[in-house]
Design a protein around this motif. Sequence first.
Motif, PDB file in Angstrom:
ATOM      1  N   ALA A  92       1.136  -0.990  -0.258  1.00 18.20           N
ATOM      2  CA  ALA A  92       0.131   0.109   0.058  1.00 18.20           C
ATOM      3  C   ALA A  92       1.248   1.193  -0.039  1.00 18.20           C
ATOM      4  O   ALA A  92       1.727   1.768   0.479  1.00 18.20           O
ATOM      5  CB  ALA A  92      -1.038  -0.005   1.041  1.00 18.20           C
ATOM      6  N   PRO A  93       1.300   1.583  -1.610  1.00 19.33           N
ATOM      7  CA  PRO A  93       2.491   3.100  -1.024  1.00 19.33           C
ATOM      8  C   PRO A  93       1.418   3.777  -0.578  1.00 19.33           C
ATOM      9  O   PRO A  93       0.358   4.247  -0.885  1.00 19.33           O
ATOM     10  CB  PRO A  93       2.758   2.970  -2.726  1.00 19.33           C
ATOM     11  N   VAL A  94       2.482   4.888   0.279  1.00 19.35           N
ATOM     12  CA  VAL A  94       2.119   6.634   0.475  1.00 19.35           C
ATOM     13  C   VAL A  94       2.503   6.828  -0.397  1.00 19.35           C
ATOM     14  O   VAL A  94       4.141   7.359  -1.662  1.00 19.35           O
ATOM     15  CB  VAL A  94       2.967   6.298   2.256  1.00 19.35           C
ATOM     16  N   ASP A  95       1.865   8.796  -0.928  1.00 22.61           N
ATOM     17  CA  ASP A  95       2.013   9.391  -1.750  1.00 22.61           C
ATOM     18  C   ASP A  95       2.465  10.358  -1.355  1.00 22.61           C
ATOM     19  O   ASP A  95       3.356  10.213  -0.232  1.00 22.61           O
ATOM     20  CB  ASP A  95       0.891  10.153  -1.736  1.00 22.61           C
ATOM     21  N   ALA A  96       3.840  11.263  -1.969  1.00 24.08           N
ATOM     22  CA  ALA A  96       4.585  12.025  -2.358  1.00 24.08           C
ATOM     23  C   ALA A  96       4.579  12.545  -0.581  1.00 24.08           C
ATOM     24  O   ALA A  96       5.223  12.442   0.414  1.00 24.08           O
ATOM     25  CB  ALA A  96       5.182  13.016  -3.591  1.00 24.08           C
ATOM     26  N   ASP A  97       3.754  13.348  -0.660  1.00 25.19           N
ATOM     27  CA  ASP A  97       2.588  14.045   0.685  1.00 25.19           C
ATOM     28  C   ASP A  97       1.843  13.560   1.492  1.00 25.19           C
ATOM     29  O   ASP A  97       1.366  13.979   2.611  1.00 25.19           O
ATOM     30  CB  ASP A  97       1.979  15.653  -0.587  1.00 25.19           C
ATOM     31  N   GLY A  98       2.149  12.207   1.583  1.00 25.77           N
ATOM     32  CA  GLY A  98       2.116  11.286   2.803  1.00 25.77           C
ATOM     33  C   GLY A  98       0.399  10.404   3.117  1.00 25.77           C
ATOM     34  O   GLY A  98      -0.211  10.611   3.617  1.00 25.77           O
ATOM     35  N   ARG A  99      -0.169  11.216   1.308  1.00 23.48           N
ATOM     36  CA  ARG A  99      -1.365  11.014   1.419  1.00 23.48           C
ATOM     37  C   ARG A  99      -1.525   9.268   0.945  1.00 23.48           C
ATOM     38  O   ARG A  99      -0.466   8.525   0.578  1.00 23.48           O
ATOM     39  CB  ARG A  99      -2.570  11.450   0.714  1.00 23.48           C
ATOM     40  N   LEU A 100      -3.013   8.873   1.211  1.00 19.83           N
ATOM     41  CA  LEU A 100      -3.332   7.581   0.360  1.00 19.83           C
ATOM     42  C   LEU A 100      -3.951   7.512  -0.712  1.00 19.83           C
ATOM     43  O   LEU A 100      -4.436   5.656  -1.360  1.00 19.83           O
ATOM     44  CB  LEU A 100      -3.694   6.379   1.972  1.00 19.83           C
ATOM     45  N   LEU A 121     -15.636   9.314  -8.229  1.00 15.74           N
ATOM     46  CA  LEU A 121     -14.407   8.230  -8.396  1.00 15.74           C
ATOM     47  C   LEU A 121     -13.647   9.196  -6.543  1.00 15.74           C
ATOM     48  O   LEU A 121     -13.216   8.708  -6.518  1.00 15.74           O
ATOM     49  CB  LEU A 121     -13.496   8.602  -9.171  1.00 15.74           C
ATOM     50  N   ASP A 122     -13.962  10.563  -6.890  1.00 10.49           N
ATOM     51  CA  ASP A 122     -13.126  11.265  -5.336  1.00 10.49           C
ATOM     52  C   ASP A 122     -13.453  10.845  -4.612  1.00 10.49           C
ATOM     53  O   ASP A 122     -12.823  10.695  -3.475  1.00 10.49           O
ATOM     54  CB  ASP A 122     -13.540  12.960  -5.991  1.00 10.49           C
ATOM     55  N   ALA A 123     -15.830  10.641  -4.265  1.00  9.54           N
ATOM     56  CA  ALA A 123     -15.825  10.670  -3.014  1.00  9.54           C
ATOM     57  C   ALA A 123     -14.645   9.044  -3.045  1.00  9.54           C
ATOM     58  O   ALA A 123     -14.822   8.298  -1.544  1.00  9.54           O
ATOM     59  CB  ALA A 123     -16.652  10.503  -2.458  1.00  9.54           C
ATOM     60  N   ALA A 124     -15.319   8.642  -3.975  1.00  9.05           N
ATOM     61  CA  ALA A 124     -14.972   6.789  -3.818  1.00  9.05           C
ATOM     62  C   ALA A 124     -13.578   7.146  -2.950  1.00  9.05           C
ATOM     63  O   ALA A 124     -12.821   5.517  -2.167  1.00  9.05           O
ATOM     64  CB  ALA A 124     -15.330   5.938  -4.402  1.00  9.05           C
ATOM     65  N   VAL A 125     -12.672   7.418  -3.874  1.00  8.57           N
ATOM     66  CA  VAL A 125     -10.811   7.474  -3.160  1.00  8.57           C
ATOM     67  C   VAL A 125     -11.668   7.588  -1.710  1.00  8.57           C
ATOM     68  O   VAL A 125     -10.230   7.446  -1.096  1.00  8.57           O
ATOM     69  CB  VAL A 125     -10.623   7.897  -4.325  1.00  8.57           C
ATOM     70  N   THR A 126     -11.252   8.867  -2.018  1.00  7.65           N
ATOM     71  CA  THR A 126     -11.135   9.079  -0.503  1.00  7.65           C
ATOM     72  C   THR A 126     -11.749   8.585   1.063  1.00  7.65           C
ATOM     73  O   THR A 126     -10.969   7.702   1.870  1.00  7.65           O
ATOM     74  CB  THR A 126     -11.848  11.092  -0.021  1.00  7.65           C
ATOM     75  N   SER A 127     -12.878   8.005   0.433  1.00  5.51           N
ATOM     76  CA  SER A 127     -13.767   7.321   1.894  1.00  5.51           C
ATOM     77  C   SER A 127     -12.698   5.027   1.700  1.00  5.51           C
ATOM     78  O   SER A 127     -12.415   5.165   2.546  1.00  5.51           O
ATOM     79  CB  SER A 127     -14.791   6.849   1.582  1.00  5.51           C
ATOM     80  N   GLU A 128     -12.356   5.081   0.411  1.00  2.67           N
ATOM     81  CA  GLU A 128     -11.130   4.066   0.745  1.00  2.67           C
ATOM     82  C   GLU A 128     -10.260   4.382   1.238  1.00  2.67           C
ATOM     83  O   GLU A 128      -9.821   3.187   2.047  1.00  2.67           O
ATOM     84  CB  GLU A 128     -10.910   3.468  -0.962  1.00  2.67           C
ATOM     85  N   ALA A 129      -9.329   5.480   1.189  1.00  3.87           N
ATOM     86  CA  ALA A 129      -8.212   5.568   1.879  1.00  3.87           C
ATOM     87  C   ALA A 129      -8.485   5.656   3.471  1.00  3.87           C
ATOM     88  O   ALA A 129      -7.471   5.619   3.675  1.00  3.87           O
ATOM     89  CB  ALA A 129      -8.070   7.092   1.232  1.00  3.87           C
ATOM     90  N   GLU A 130      -9.877   6.501   3.933  1.00  4.90           N
ATOM     91  CA  GLU A 130      -9.882   5.689   5.470  1.00  4.90           C
ATOM     92  C   GLU A 130     -10.223   4.938   5.504  1.00  4.90           C
ATOM     93  O   GLU A 130      -9.506   4.656   6.896  1.00  4.90           O
ATOM     94  CB  GLU A 130     -11.714   6.543   5.518  1.00  4.90           C
TER      95      GLU A 130
END
Length: 552
Positions: free
Chosen positions: A218-226, A321-330
């Motif tokens: 599960a790689p972490v983005d450069a800014d620390g996000r997922l 997509l944005d909402a789905a990615v945000t909730s999946e990151a959580e």
Amino acid sequence: MLLLLRVRLEHAPTALAPFECAGFCLVGLRTAVPTGDALIALRWHAEANNTDVIAQLCEAARAQLPAGVALSITASQEDALEQMRAHFGPREVVQWAADPADPSRRAEPPLGDALQHAGAPWLEEVLRAAPGSSGAGAAFVRRLRRDGYAPLLLTASQAALWREVEGSAATWFAQSTEAKLEQAGAYAHIDRKFTGYRDGKYREQLEVRATPGAVHPAPVDADGRLRFSAALSLLVRTLDGVARGLLPHVAAELGCEPRFLAGLCDAAPSAPSDNGSSEDRGEDRGEDGGEDGGEDGGEVGGEVSGACGCRGVPLIEASELDAAVTSEAERIRGAARASASFIDAGADADAAEAPRLAHSLLRLCRYDSRREGAYGTDVLCEEHHDVGALLPPLTLGPSPLDPREEGSGAGLLTLDVCASAAGLHALRRSDGLWVPVEETALRADGGVALVVMVGDTLARLSAGHFAPCKHRVVAPRSGERVGLPFLFRGRSDAVLDTRPALAAAAAAGRVAHLAELETVTIRDLPSFDSARSILKGWFRSVRKPKPIESAM
Ligand SMILES: O=C(O)CCC(=O)C(=O)O
Ligand SMILES: [Fe+2]
């Protein structure tokens, strides 16, 4: 006779069409870097150089090309052979065999047809169709059997998730090697399956598998996000659901129960929209428990489930997509920490618990146009069909093995969405031609093709009713290509007992296209085959004793 055409790559299909219609076979295709031209080698059954016919075909091709686009053609056989030797490595001579008299060659639009995926059904239509009926599902599966691969269409909005991962993968691959290894771990066996990052001879790859909670690595983005991890997790779960949704159609074609193939697979990972943990979903089922697999998830045999009325998971639209990615990151934050601590633990496998990984995997592949391919050609992923990554118990650490040399065949289906830069070629079973299957221009119907290919396990299980799809990848014309093949596999320990399915079909007066298997597991398939061929050879030698003279 041999003929070489030179034209700008984007016009190659148009230039080829009249030649293919006249019965010419494509024998080679090379991007003449750095000019951006395609060099196309064609073979024709006529021995003599029939200049009149060729002149007419050139005229027809030029009439179809936009004004100002040059099309050059070799003047003589000597010229053609010289160019062939100068520009093509042995690997790029892709086809010599097709018989022009074979009527099946005419059944399909020829390679030169710009709409090579014309008539492809929409994925949603196929997922909604009842297995075994005469609709979109049956048409898809007939084509899959005939050609070894079949395209399905996503809407551009549904393909947004693939494009998101393609973009994030390009950013991820652009990092330093150290950063990539730190984030994903070196390519190695975890939970007895390959996963992680490696820079191979011809391409880079990152292999990602579903875990009960998320995805590993599960790689972490450069800014620390997922965000990348979350998109990967959504994509793996979506592809897994799509593959499961296609299985009942394949099962119907084989003449067995819709759930038969699902019973050979892992329990479905939790769906993107699903907040429930897959721990509750029978993830720990043993070999026998798998026989009724799919019972507990939304991806049930022939039944329809999911918000879009499809089998498998609903496809995520661009607007969601944005909402789905945000909730999946959580959702995956906790699991990602566990995964990262596992990678940090490095070779000390006991220091952190190994994540449980699915048998299926998403292989992110980066192809660089500047890399030289196999034997000095532009083939960056040599021809192969997709097999499994199922190995005897192994320790952690980088593996010298190439995944294509691994033990067992375990690929049921491979799902590969057309990348933004073309490169994937498939060997079409119906006529034995190599077909560049990626459509990168926008289709008139707004669809984006998802190419479904037959894997090794399905071919063996069906005793060749489905043939494994041989495919390869050539370098993109410029820049890079990110391929996202999803290799949908059965469980390595699934027992391929086809006797009940064969008996049920016989009792119902149906034919079941299944190999006669009883105790062999997916992991054992190749050894089973080679044991059988050894035995066959032994029986033959016993029945036909060699003359005494030659035995001496
Ligand atoms: O890059 C692709 O699209 C396909 C690569 C492939 O066939 C594989 O890695 O098995
Ligand atoms: Fe492949």
